[in-house]
Design a protein around this motif. Structure first.
Motif, PDB file in Angstrom:
ATOM      1  N   LEU A   1       1.218   7.308  -6.352  1.00  7.17           N
ATOM      2  CA  LEU A   1       0.155   8.306  -6.494  1.00  7.17           C
ATOM      3  C   LEU A   1       0.672   9.703  -6.161  1.00  7.17           C
ATOM      4  N   CYS A   2       1.499   9.804  -5.140  1.00  5.32           N
ATOM      5  CA  CYS A   2       2.074  11.107  -4.781  1.00  5.32           C
ATOM      6  C   CYS A   2       2.960  11.641  -5.904  1.00  5.32           C
ATOM      7  N   ALA A   3       3.742  10.751  -6.508  1.00  4.35           N
ATOM      8  CA  ALA A   3       4.608  11.184  -7.604  1.00  4.35           C
ATOM      9  C   ALA A   3       3.778  11.696  -8.782  1.00  4.35           C
TER      10      ALA A   3
ATOM     11  N   LEU B   1      -5.549   2.600   5.039  1.00  2.00           N
ATOM     12  CA  LEU B   1      -4.773   3.846   4.970  1.00  2.00           C
ATOM     13  C   LEU B   1      -4.597   4.450   6.354  1.00  2.00           C
ATOM     14  N   ASP B   2      -5.657   4.448   7.134  1.00  2.00           N
ATOM     15  CA  ASP B   2      -5.589   4.998   8.489  1.00  2.00           C
ATOM     16  C   ASP B   2      -4.644   4.180   9.361  1.00  2.00           C
ATOM     17  N   ALA B   3      -4.747   2.848   9.260  1.00  2.00           N
ATOM     18  CA  ALA B   3      -3.906   1.982  10.087  1.00  2.00           C
ATOM     19  C   ALA B   3      -2.428   2.157   9.756  1.00  2.00           C
ATOM     20  N   ALA B   4      -2.129   2.418   8.484  1.00  2.00           N
ATOM     21  CA  ALA B   4      -0.735   2.571   8.058  1.00  2.00           C
ATOM     22  C   ALA B   4      -0.249   4.014   8.141  1.00  2.00           C
ATOM     23  N   GLY B   5      -1.119   4.941   8.536  1.00  2.80           N
ATOM     24  CA  GLY B   5      -0.738   6.346   8.630  1.00  2.80           C
ATOM     25  C   GLY B   5      -0.488   6.995   7.287  1.00  2.80           C
ATOM     26  N   LEU B   6      -1.171   6.497   6.242  1.00  3.75           N
ATOM     27  CA  LEU B   6      -0.899   6.978   4.886  1.00  3.75           C
ATOM     28  C   LEU B   6      -1.920   7.985   4.377  1.00  3.75           C
ATOM     29  N   ARG B   7      -3.025   8.136   5.063  1.00  2.00           N
ATOM     30  CA  ARG B   7      -4.038   9.085   4.588  1.00  2.00           C
ATOM     31  C   ARG B   7      -3.456  10.510   4.546  1.00  2.00           C
ATOM     32  N   GLY B   8      -2.785  10.900   5.607  1.00  2.00           N
ATOM     33  CA  GLY B   8      -2.194  12.232   5.647  1.00  2.00           C
ATOM     34  C   GLY B   8      -1.122  12.419   4.589  1.00  2.00           C
ATOM     35  N   THR B   9      -0.357  11.360   4.325  1.00  2.00           N
ATOM     36  CA  THR B   9       0.689  11.427   3.290  1.00  2.00           C
ATOM     37  C   THR B   9       0.073  11.748   1.939  1.00  2.00           C
ATOM     38  N   LEU B  10      -1.015  11.051   1.599  1.00  2.00           N
ATOM     39  CA  LEU B  10      -1.675  11.291   0.315  1.00  2.00           C
ATOM     40  C   LEU B  10      -2.248  12.709   0.244  1.00  2.00           C
ATOM     41  N   ALA B  11      -2.888  13.122   1.311  1.00  2.00           N
ATOM     42  CA  ALA B  11      -3.485  14.462   1.314  1.00  2.00           C
ATOM     43  C   ALA B  11      -2.417  15.545   1.196  1.00  2.00           C
ATOM     44  N   ASP B  12      -1.298  15.344   1.878  1.00  3.57           N
ATOM     45  CA  ASP B  12      -0.234  16.350   1.853  1.00  3.57           C
ATOM     46  C   ASP B  12       0.392  16.505   0.471  1.00  3.57           C
ATOM     47  N   CYS B  13       0.402  15.441  -0.314  1.00  5.63           N
ATOM     48  CA  CYS B  13       1.030  15.547  -1.640  1.00  5.63           C
ATOM     49  C   CYS B  13       0.015  15.884  -2.726  1.00  5.63           C
ATOM     50  N   GLY B  14      -1.234  16.157  -2.324  1.00  2.00           N
ATOM     51  CA  GLY B  14      -2.210  16.671  -3.278  1.00  2.00           C
ATOM     52  C   GLY B  14      -3.179  15.669  -3.868  1.00  2.00           C
ATOM     53  N   VAL B  15      -3.105  14.410  -3.457  1.00  2.00           N
ATOM     54  CA  VAL B  15      -4.092  13.430  -3.927  1.00  2.00           C
ATOM     55  C   VAL B  15      -5.445  13.786  -3.335  1.00  2.00           C
ATOM     56  N   ARG B  16      -6.469  13.854  -4.164  1.00  2.00           N
ATOM     57  CA  ARG B  16      -7.803  14.260  -3.709  1.00  2.00           C
ATOM     58  C   ARG B  16      -8.569  13.041  -3.223  1.00  2.00           C
TER      59      ARG B  16
ATOM     60  N   LEU C   1       0.831  -1.202   0.000  1.00  2.00           N
ATOM     61  CA  LEU C   1       0.000   0.000   0.000  1.00  2.00           C
ATOM     62  C   LEU C   1       0.868   1.256   0.000  1.00  2.00           C
ATOM     63  N   ALA C   2       1.971   1.233   0.748  1.00  2.00           N
ATOM     64  CA  ALA C   2       2.875   2.394   0.782  1.00  2.00           C
ATOM     65  C   ALA C   2       3.509   2.628  -0.587  1.00  2.00           C
ATOM     66  N   ARG C   3       3.866   1.544  -1.292  1.00  2.00           N
ATOM     67  CA  ARG C   3       4.445   1.708  -2.634  1.00  2.00           C
ATOM     68  C   ARG C   3       3.433   2.353  -3.578  1.00  2.00           C
ATOM     69  N   ILE C   4       2.195   1.890  -3.532  1.00  2.00           N
ATOM     70  CA  ILE C   4       1.167   2.465  -4.409  1.00  2.00           C
ATOM     71  C   ILE C   4       0.938   3.931  -4.067  1.00  2.00           C
TER      72      ILE C   4
ATOM     73  N   ALA D   1       5.013  -1.451  -7.784  1.00  2.00           N
ATOM     74  CA  ALA D   1       6.215  -0.623  -7.900  1.00  2.00           C
ATOM     75  C   ALA D   1       6.259   0.181  -9.199  1.00  2.00           C
ATOM     76  N   GLN D   2       5.319  -0.096 -10.116  1.00  2.00           N
ATOM     77  CA  GLN D   2       5.362   0.536 -11.434  1.00  2.00           C
ATOM     78  C   GLN D   2       4.370   1.679 -11.602  1.00  2.00           C
ATOM     79  N   VAL D   3       3.637   2.019 -10.555  1.00  2.00           N
ATOM     80  CA  VAL D   3       2.516   2.949 -10.699  1.00  2.00           C
ATOM     81  C   VAL D   3       2.938   4.263 -11.343  1.00  2.00           C
ATOM     82  N   ALA D   4       3.903   4.938 -10.772  1.00  2.00           N
ATOM     83  CA  ALA D   4       4.279   6.265 -11.274  1.00  2.00           C
ATOM     84  C   ALA D   4       4.816   6.187 -12.698  1.00  2.00           C
TER      85      ALA D   4
END
Length: 380
Positions: free
Chosen positions: A226-228, A247-262, A219-222, A324-327
């Motif tokens: 998305l951030c890239a 996302l909440d359990a992994a603490g990734l929701r804030g990461t996505l929001a901070d990099c502009g993912v809607r 999930l972190a790789r994806i 690993a290929q998303v971006a």
């Protein structure tokens, strides 16, 4: 003709789009009494009730209220609760769509009680037995009486498994019926405008499969991909309840929001499809969204090692990638595009009438024989 009772099983978002056109078509037939049975596998408002409203479905006649749970527990609950319903109300045939736990649970409950089963979207194979959906597909097709397939590859899969040809009938992709039924409503929905999105100016993503969201590292790789992407192109991400929890359990929701993912709540069918219609690219792990984007000619990247629809059926409009290929894959498609071709055969918005005609032949073999119509008719 005597009236025949038809149970239509619904459980999750893709089921609603498959069942809605068939429900509407059956309710126009004097010989059919269509009864909607919702297993309750999706119980979140935006993942269930909104879709009923958008697709013009009446409230379910029965709700089994199964809810979430591990695969075995959920399938067992569906079997037990649907079996009790069958004891009270015995249909002439049960229509089960797709490949979720409710599909298998209702199929097993019905066949054990001698009730006929029609499988809507039969024959699809990923050939990956580690996927719970693959087990559901294979077992359902093995015991169902009537198999409605969406594409030639599905026919071929069933033939290889030794399924008699008289049990197989290709009707096409019934989800396209829902899309065409609501095309004008979708185009007028206005979700893109409300979100300030330019047509063909954003990437739309959906993720929900355990292989992508349950492992924090994957999930972190994806999310990193998305951030890239979001640095250069707007990314819209309607978040499935399962994914939101991960996302909440992994603490990734804030990461996505901070990099502009809607990030946004799950959307109803018309609002979501309005975003699909205007997307430059779709990034997903959903089988239904793959089919819709293929039909619309919108490039689709699927974050899965293999899919149940063959590449031939999706005609090059869909590319498989790993986490690993998303971006890199998104940037490549945004720069160079992807092949575009016509939709597969019978993806034409007329699958539901073909299913109704098939069901009539199946339920009234004597009448059809007298009229000179074979009980089962393969569609080329």
């Amino acid at each position: 003709m005597p009236e025949k009772l038809v149970h239509l099983i619904t459980a999750v978002r893709p089921n609603f789009m498959k069942i809605a056109p068939l429900s509407h078509a059956l309710r126009r037939e004097p010989w059919a009494r269509a009864v909607l049975v919702h297993t309750g596998q999706h119980y979140d408002l935006n993942m269930s009730d909104v879709f009923f409203r958008d697709l013009g479905l009446s409230a379910p006649d029965h709700n089994l209220e199964v809810g979430s749970g591990p695969h075995g527990e959920q399938t067992g609950q569906v079997m037990a609760r649907y079996e009790r319903l069958l004891m009270e109300e015995r249909p002439d045939v049960v229509v089960v769509p797709g490949d979720v736990n409710s599909t298998l649970g209702c199929t097993l409950a019905a066949v054990k009680m001698g009730v006929k089963v029609a499988h809507l979207e039969a024959g699809l194979r990923s050939f990956d037995r580690t996927m719970p959906e693959e087990i559901n597909r294979v077992v359902t097709d093995a015991v169902a009486d009537l198999l409605w397939t969406p594409s030639p590859d599905a026919d071929e899969n069933l033939a290889r498994e030794g399924v008699p040809p008289e049990r197989i009938e290709r009707i096409g992709n019934i989800m396209i019926d829902s899309l065409e039924m609501l095309r004008e409503v979708i185009e007028a929905d206005g979700s893109r405008e409300r979100l300030g999105l330019d047509e063909r100016g954003y990437v739309l993503t959906t993720l929900h499969r355990p292989a992508n969201v349950d492992d924090p590292a994957v999930l972190a790789r994806i999310c990193g991909g998305l951030c890239a992407i979001a640095h250069d192109t707007p990314v819209c991400f309607p978040v499935h309840p399962r994914t939101a929890a991960r996302l909440d359990a992994a603490g990734l929701r804030g990461t996505l929001a901070d990099c502009g993912v809607r990030l946004m709540e799950p959307l109803g069918y018309t609002s979501f499809m309005n975003l699909v219609f205007g997307a430059k690219l779709v990034l997903t792990d959903s089988g239904g969204v793959q089919g819709e984007s293929t039909y619309l000619g919108i490039p689709c990247l699927t974050v899965r090692p293999r899919i149940e629809q063959s590449a031939a059926a999706l005609r090059g409009a869909n590319r498989l990638i790993d986490s690993a290929q998303v971006a890199a894959a998104v940037r490549d498609v945004l720069q160079r595009g992807m092949p575009r071709s016509s939709p597969p055969p019978l993806w034409d918005g007329c699958a539901a009438p073909r299913a109704v005609a098939s069901l009539k032949r199946f339920l009234f073999p004597a009448e059809q024989a007298a009229a000179g119509t074979p009980r089962s008719k393969r569609t080329a």
